[in-house]
Design a protein around this motif. Structure first.
Motif, PDB file in Angstrom:
ATOM      1  N   ALA A  43      43.702  48.707  60.332  1.00 60.24           N
ATOM      2  CA  ALA A  43      43.126  47.675  59.459  1.00 60.24           C
ATOM      3  C   ALA A  43      42.861  48.255  58.078  1.00 60.24           C
ATOM      4  N   THR A  44      42.893  47.351  57.102  1.00 59.65           N
ATOM      5  CA  THR A  44      42.540  47.748  55.737  1.00 59.65           C
ATOM      6  C   THR A  44      41.031  47.671  55.609  1.00 59.65           C
ATOM      7  N   SER A  45      40.389  48.784  55.285  1.00 62.95           N
ATOM      8  CA  SER A  45      38.929  48.740  55.295  1.00 62.95           C
ATOM      9  C   SER A  45      38.407  47.966  54.084  1.00 62.95           C
ATOM     10  N   MET A  46      37.240  47.400  54.284  1.00 68.79           N
ATOM     11  CA  MET A  46      36.653  46.533  53.265  1.00 68.79           C
ATOM     12  C   MET A  46      35.472  47.231  52.620  1.00 68.79           C
ATOM     13  N   VAL A  53      32.442  46.044  61.025  1.00 66.10           N
ATOM     14  CA  VAL A  53      33.667  45.397  60.535  1.00 66.10           C
ATOM     15  C   VAL A  53      34.658  46.507  60.178  1.00 66.10           C
ATOM     16  N   VAL A  56      40.452  44.415  57.659  1.00 69.21           N
ATOM     17  CA  VAL A  56      41.236  43.193  57.841  1.00 69.21           C
ATOM     18  C   VAL A  56      42.677  43.573  58.178  1.00 69.21           C
ATOM     19  N   ILE A  57      43.321  42.718  58.971  1.00 67.26           N
ATOM     20  CA  ILE A  57      44.743  42.921  59.253  1.00 67.26           C
ATOM     21  C   ILE A  57      45.503  41.643  58.933  1.00 67.26           C
ATOM     22  N   ASN A  58      46.811  41.773  58.909  1.00 67.90           N
ATOM     23  CA  ASN A  58      47.678  40.642  58.622  1.00 67.90           C
ATOM     24  C   ASN A  58      48.087  40.000  59.933  1.00 67.90           C
ATOM     25  N   VAL A  63      44.737  36.525  56.700  1.00 70.04           N
ATOM     26  CA  VAL A  63      43.926  37.738  56.655  1.00 70.04           C
ATOM     27  C   VAL A  63      42.853  37.633  57.730  1.00 70.04           C
ATOM     28  N   LEU A  64      42.885  38.563  58.681  1.00 75.31           N
ATOM     29  CA  LEU A  64      42.026  38.472  59.856  1.00 75.31           C
ATOM     30  C   LEU A  64      41.054  39.650  59.880  1.00 75.31           C
ATOM     31  N   PRO A  65      39.751  39.387  59.830  1.00 73.74           N
ATOM     32  CA  PRO A  65      38.802  40.493  59.924  1.00 73.74           C
ATOM     33  C   PRO A  65      38.723  41.009  61.366  1.00 73.74           C
TER      34      PRO A  65
END
Lengths: 158, 765
Positions: A43-46, A53, A56-58, A63-65
């Motif tokens: 996941a891309t960290s926020m 949390v 988010v991923i694709n 965009v899905l947390p």
């Protein structure tokens, strides 16, 4: 026979639940809230996100947390591996990915099988999402309410 | 299609008509005296009235009717559309719009206002015309003179008269004292093209009283010259009724524009005089008016042979009167009457005029109405396509280092095609800003009325196109700014005259495309910003220090701060504390920028620059603390590789970078976004010089630049929540999500306004 069972199932408010493992505990949620189950992808960290949390991923363009359910439920934060599973679930108007260790079962139960939450639970938070426990083949599965875990109002108030 | 859908279409058309009405009235206001403009205005009101009547929207009909009556006076040159008259009319257009909205959304309208306007309109209509009747009184023309030249007919056909004897409506015995009207009803092909039916009109007419009809087929050309979409027949009707001429006109109300209609009163009891053809009422099967035109008609004729032909022609006539769908049938009927040959001259003339009409009808670009959801779905899919194409290219590059030329070429073509598809799909959503601009003219009128100022709104570049979402969200900030411009910007007429300006203030609204963005300017020729007052107010509100050294531009931009209103007293219109900061925020939410420049005594100009679409964005892909981020290209002024000698420490933990001898604060993006704990070494990274709203440049420190790319904007809010410092998300070629930086928020955070870690995703506390 099947027919009468089904009919009975409906009238006594029978339901299907999906059971999964988080750490050494088992939980279940209403299967109607689950959109799909997929493997872990990084996941891309926020920035400024709560610790549970993961980012988010694709999900096919959306965009899905991803929420580490273990950390969210107050347990040890997960260290995601390829063997982890993401349960994509609908929580009110939003879609959220829940990181769990594994999906274990699909249960069909009637409401009378749900026992009230034992009195030992002390924390208000645990009380708020636990909706009861189930005894299935010697295992104990805790029925949880996703909407209680992710209360929308507080997010909007934020 | 159910009633609601039809109603929805009606309201959509109403909006178009209202826009037409308003732009027409504004043209008249500007001194345009073209009869076509007056007609267009009249038509717009008329159509709304017609449609509203069909749906039983009585309030709308009654108001439109009065409005129409007054407009008719203008149309017939009985009322000069001077400024006073037009003022009332523009107000009426506003009320008409309100009534339409109320009818659609079920709201209520200010009844007093519309009643007042009805009175004003009626006064206008009556002021300069004989007050006898509001309805237009056409010059009375004798039927013979009015009718087209007697039909040329080689074969000696006698046009057949027919009556509605068999009509099953309650029959009124012909009263001898009832006045008899001669009506000549000459439909044009437009009448049929718009879905009107001559037969239905005639049937309605027959309900008014005793009537006999005579159809003139003289203009019917030979088959080879026959145009299936033209109208060749006209009817002469003799009607005995006591309902009066108005009732007759009402029947033709909807068709009035598409036919020649002559109504004349024949002296009582007298049969139509001057009629050379015997008007023998013939039993006529009315079912033909309701059913398929193929139903044969019982015609009594003296010569059997002629009667047969006549019947065929009649079939043809009714076919034509129906829709063009029965062309085949008409053709068949006409084939069976091959001997019939009207005068070629007349026929060719008819054919020519028909062709001309068709050409005129098809001159406009054909358009379709499409549900916005469908377009959005298409746009989403194309977004997916772009992402997938990028992913495909990337995996080919990764896996096939040799770069098989055919695959690479194919991919390149694919990339070009996807880009083209994307552009075309975006173009579907692009709409001119005209509707928003038109709404503004109403706002200006209302506020000018309220404040007692005289204001003229000039709009330019109304046809500039921009994405529909941008247009939809533009109306609110623009309304606010227009209000401000009129209320605060412009002076009262007395002050203007005292300052040597004309009493009438001017507000100029322009739109234009500039380097991939739309630029909207709102200029007024008012007093400009009173910098002393603004400054004092800012000091009072603790926005700036009392001894702050601010440039004129910085002072001007203070008005965008929250809770800033310089109006001495809080007025009804603006100045309730929610002011330009709200405007600025909504513009920023659209990815836009807003700036003001002001000249004391000469007015202020607000310049807004907005992206053409909210779906894609050109960005620079950068790496920060192992995270991939996208920085909107529009924000970046330049990129540079800082040298150690250019970095200067400032205060406890601030650093400045010197660029061409000026110092610019250095902002570590990774630090601000909490991606790393300590500040990165600037020399190892790249600095992006960005310009943010509210002036001021900042150098954003990133670790590396990956490249420039067009990215599809994905909402974070849909499934998550707003993240401070992040504008949105996108999906890169490797299928991973990248975050798009909110440069303004980052810059604001670097100024000390902390990026509050807002409670997110179930922060139960």
């Amino acid at each position: 026979m099947t027919m009468t069972y089904a009919a009975k199932n409906l009238t006594t408010n029978g339901r299907e639940l999906i059971a999964f493992r988080v750490g050494d505990q088992e939980f279940c949620v209403n299967i109607m809230l689950v959109r799909e189950i997929r493997g872990w992808t990084p996941a891309t960290s926020m920035p400024h996100a709560p610790s549970y949390v993961l980012g988010v991923i694709n999900l096919r363009g959306a965009v899905l947390p991803i929420v580490d359910l273990s950390a969210r439920l107050g347990m040890k934060p997960a260290e995601p591996t390829v063997r982890h599973v993401i349960i994509v679930a609908q929580v009110k108007s939003q879609v959220v990915g829940l990181l769990v260790d594994a999906v274990s079962d699909i249960l069909t139960i009637t409401d009378d099988k749900i026992q009230p939450t034992p009195d030992v639970i002390s924390s208000e938070f645990e009380k708020s999402f636990a909706r009861g426990v189930l005894a299935i083949e010697g295992r104990m599965i805790c029925l949880i309410e996703l909407e209680a875990i992710f209360p929308q109002e507080e997010r909007e108030a934020a | 299609m159910d009633m609601n859908e039809i109603k929805e279409i009606f309201f959509q058309e109403c909006e178009e008509q209202l826009a037409e009405l308003e732009s027409g009235l504004l043209k008249l206001n500007d001194g345009d005296r073209d009869p076509e403009t007056v007609n267009a205005v009249f038509r717009a009101v008329h159509s709304i009235k017609g449609g509203a009547g069909a749906f039983g929207l009585d309030d709308l009909v009654s108001f439109a009717h009065v409005f129409e009556t007054t407009l008719d006076c203008v149309r017939s040159n009985r009322l000069d559309p001077g400024p006073e008259v037009l003022k009332v009319m523009l107000k009426s257009a506003d009320v008409l719009a309100d009534l339409t909205n109320a009818a659609r959304d079920g709201g209520s309208v200010d009844g007093a206002r519309s009643r007042q306007l009805i009175k004003e309109l009626e006064a206008l209509a009556n002021g300069e015309v004989p007050p006898a009747s509001a309805a237009p009184v056409e010059p009375v023309v004798k039927p013979v003179a009015a009718a087209a030249p007697p039909p040329v007919n080689d074969e000696g056909f006698q046009p057949v008269a027919f009556s509605f004897d068999d009509f099953d409506a309650p029959e009124e015995p012909p009263l001898m004292e009832m006045p008899v009207y001669d009506i000549v009803f000459k439909p044009k092909s437009d009448l049929y093209a718009k879905g009107n039916e001559a037969t239905l009109l005639l049937r309605d007419l027959s309900r008014l009283g005793e009537m006999s009809i005579h159809c003139d087929m003289g203009a019917l050309p030979t088959l080879d010259r026959l145009s299936p979409e033209s109208a060749y027949f006209f009817w002469k009707i003799s009607l005995a009724t006591d309902k009066g001429e108005d009732a007759i006109r009402t029947v033709f109300e909807f068709a009035e524009w598409d036919c020649d209609l002559e109504i004349s009163l024949v002296s009582d009891e007298t049969a139509p005089s001057g009629e050379e053809l015997p008007m023998q009422p013939v039993p006529f099967d009315l079912s033909i008016l309701d059913d398929e035109p193929a139903v044969s008609v019982g015609v009594v004729e003296e010569e059997e042979q002629l009667a047969a032909q006549q019947r065929d022609i009649r079939n043809a006539a009714v076919s034509a009167a129906g829709t063009a769908s029965n062309v085949l049938q008409m053709a068949q009927s006409a084939t069976r009457a091959p001997t019939e040959k009207p005068a070629p001259a007349a026929a060719s003339a008819a054919a020519q005029s028909a062709a001309a009409q068709q050409a005129a009808a098809s001159a406009g670009t054909p358009t379709i109405r499409v549900d916005l959801d469908r377009v959005d779905r298409l746009i989403n899919l194309v977004g997916e396509l772009v992402i997938n194409q990028a992913m495909l290219s990337q995996s080919v590059v990764e896996n096939d280092t040799n770069g098989t030329s055919s695959i690479n070429m194919g991919l390149e073509e694919l990339q070009q095609l996807t880009r083209e598809i994307q552009d075309s799909v975006m173009a579907i959503r692009a709409q001119p800003v005209k509707p928003v601009f038109q709404r503004m003219s109403r706002i200006v009128r209302e506020i000018a009325d309220m404040t007692g100022k005289s204001v003229r709104l000039i709009t330019e570049g109304e046809n500039t196109e921009v994405d529909k979402t941008v247009i939809d969200k533009l109306a609110e900030p623009l309304t606010h700014m227009i209000r401000n411009a009129v209320d605060h910007g412009l002076e009262t007429p007395e002050k203007r005259l005292a300052a040597g300006k004309s009493a009438e203030g001017t507000v100029r609204l322009t739109a234009k495309h500039r380097s991939g963005r739309i630029v909207i300017e709102l200029a007024d020729d008012g007093a400009g910003i009173n910098r002393e007052k603004v400054r004092q107010k800012a000091i009072d509100n603790d926005l700036i220090a009392a001894d702050a050294n601010l440039s004129d531009e910085e002072i001007d931009n203070l008005i965008f701060h929250a809770g800033f209103s310089t109006a001495d007293k809080i007025s009804d219109i603006s100045g309730r504390g929610v002011g330009m900061d709200v405007v600025k925020r909504s513009i920023q939410a659209l990815g836009g920028r807003i700036n003001i420049s002001s000249k004391p005594g000469h007015g202020s100009v607000f310049i807004m620059s907005l992206p053409l679409t909210l779906a894609v964005l050109d960005g620079m892909v950068v790496t920060v603390a192992n995270q991939t981020l996208v920085v909107p290209l529009t924000a970046i002024v330049e990129t540079l590789q800082p040298e150690a000698s250019a970095i200067h420490s400032f205060g406890s933990n601030q650093r400045l970078i010197s660029i061409r001898n000026s110092f610019c604060p250095l902002v570590d993006v990774g630090r601000i976004l909490n991606f790393r704990g300590t500040q990165a070494n600037p020399v190892e990274g790249v600095a992006l010089l960005v310009e943010s709203e509210g002036g001021g440049q900042r150098a954003l420190m990133v670790d590396a630049i990956q490249g420039q790319r067009q990215v599809v904007i994905k909402s974070l809010e849909a499934n998550y929540t707003h993240v401070p410092g992040i504008a949105a998300a996108t999906i890169l070629g490797d299928g991973r999500v990248a975050l798009i930086l909110d440069v303004d928020a980052i810059v604001a955070a670097s100024r000390g306004q902390s990026l509050k870690p807002e409670m997110s995703l179930a922060a139960v506390g």
